[in-house]
Design an enzyme around this catalytic site. Structure first.
Site, mmCIF file in Angstrom:
data_model
loop_
_atom_site.group_PDB
_atom_site.id
_atom_site.type_symbol
_atom_site.label_atom_id
_atom_site.label_comp_id
_atom_site.label_asym_id
_atom_site.label_seq_id
_atom_site.Cartn_x
_atom_site.Cartn_y
_atom_site.Cartn_z
ATOM 1 C CG HIS A 115 -2.033 -0.979 1.126
ATOM 2 N ND1 HIS A 115 -3.198 -0.739 0.428
ATOM 3 C CD2 HIS A 115 -2.156 -2.234 1.627
ATOM 4 C CE1 HIS A 115 -3.993 -1.785 0.509
ATOM 5 N NE2 HIS A 115 -3.389 -2.717 1.234
ATOM 6 N NE ARG A 143 31.865 -11.652 7.018
ATOM 7 C CZ ARG A 143 33.175 -11.452 7.197
ATOM 8 N NH1 ARG A 143 33.610 -10.254 7.532
ATOM 9 N NH2 ARG A 143 34.023 -12.436 7.027
#
Length: 311
Positions: free
Chosen positions: A129, A199
């Site tokens: 929305h 990472r």
């Protein structure tokens, strides 16, 4: 064992056997009537019983040997009976495992690659929305779509939320509870709210933090690699510029509008001040000079004046 315990044991076994039979019978496979409603349900694929909300099957594709856990909802479109066009909306690759209680809610395009595993209660959607009108209730504002793509071989942790517009690369990990939106590369670990790469993996350097510059192949560079050859070839080593700011440009020496001492380092009042001055090396404090041993020590003026002859 009492007759009552024996009866309870028999009934317990019957219930579990009946439930196992119900689960096996209620599972959706390519050979069951419910499986025919899918645009494609690959060989060996299975939707475990009980299923969640499943509708828009004609726009859903599930690859070979994919296992969908219990109470998983997979839907295409706003509701049953809506024509969504000629192309599929939700595409799940082969060899995937969708954890129980997860939701895959497609309206435009959701692509999940091969061998993607998810933990339980993962939410994946390509629609959300909007909040364009601050006065209109958000639930009544027309939603907006943005395709989602999850690369093959990835793992989505329990409770993760994949929002519209997300593109996750191959062989990536999404930590549990992460809220993901945006584009992410291959071979990375994504975590947090909002999610970010924590990472990364590259073949040359292995795993490293994205905030760290990956070292070049073969280890850290030596100082000789960082210096230009012409500087290293100088006979006295690298030259240090005496005027890095260009304050002593000969062309500016005669221009009275250009201050040649912008920091006030040559102020006469500071010449004898040995306290540190920002931007200037402290002047050395002169050492006391001892008088030569053979030099006569001058006598006080008062004593010399007393020895003069009077007239």
């Amino acid at each position: 064992m009492s007759p009552r315990d024996a009866l309870r044991r028999i009934i317990n076994g019957l219930i579990h056997r009946a439930w196992a039979a119900i689960r096996a019978t209620g599972a959706v496979t390519p050979k069951t009537p419910a499986g025919y409603r899918f645009r494609r349900l690959g060989e060996g694929a299975c939707l475990s019983f009980p299923q969640g909300a499943i509708f828009g099957e004609a726009w859903i594709e599930i690859g070979d040997h994919t296992l969908v856990g219990e109470r998983v909802s997979i839907s295409a479109g706003m509701g049953p009976g809506v024509d969504l066009g000629p192309r599929s909306i939700v595409r799940v690759g082969g060899g995937c495992s969708i954890g129980r209680g997860s939701h895959i809610v497609g309206h435009q395009s959701i692509d999940i690659g091969d061998d993607v595993f998810t933990g339980p209660y993962v939410y994946i959607t390509d629609q959300n929305h909007v909040y364009d009108d601050p006065e209109l209730p958000i639930g009544r504002q027309w939603p907006r779509n943005n395709p989602v793509s999850i690369g093959s071989g990835s793992w989505i942790g329990a409770g993760a939320v994949i929002l519209p517009g997300t593109r996750i690369g191959r062989q990536s990990v999404v930590a549990g509870g992460a809220v993901v939106r945006g584009e992410f590369p291959d071979h990375c670990v994504i975590a947090g709210v909002p999610a970010r790469v924590v990472r990364r993996y590259t073949p040359e350097t292995g795993w490293h933090s994205p905030s760290e510059a990956p070292p070049p192949p073969g280890g850290s560079p030596s100082p000789a690699d960082l210096a230009a050859p012409e500087i290293l070839a100088a006979p006295n080593g690298p030259a240090i510029p005496d005027d890095p700011a260009g304050l002593d440009d000969p062309a500016d020496l005669d221009d009275p509008a250009i201050p040649h001492d912008p920091a006030g380092l040559d102020d006469p009042a500071l010449m004898d001040d040995h306290s540190p001055v920002p931007g200037r090396m402290p002047a050395p404090i002169p050492a006391p000079v001892a008088a030569p041993a053979s030099a006569p020590i001058p006598e006080p003026v008062s004593e010399r004046a007393a020895s003069l002859p009077t007239t």
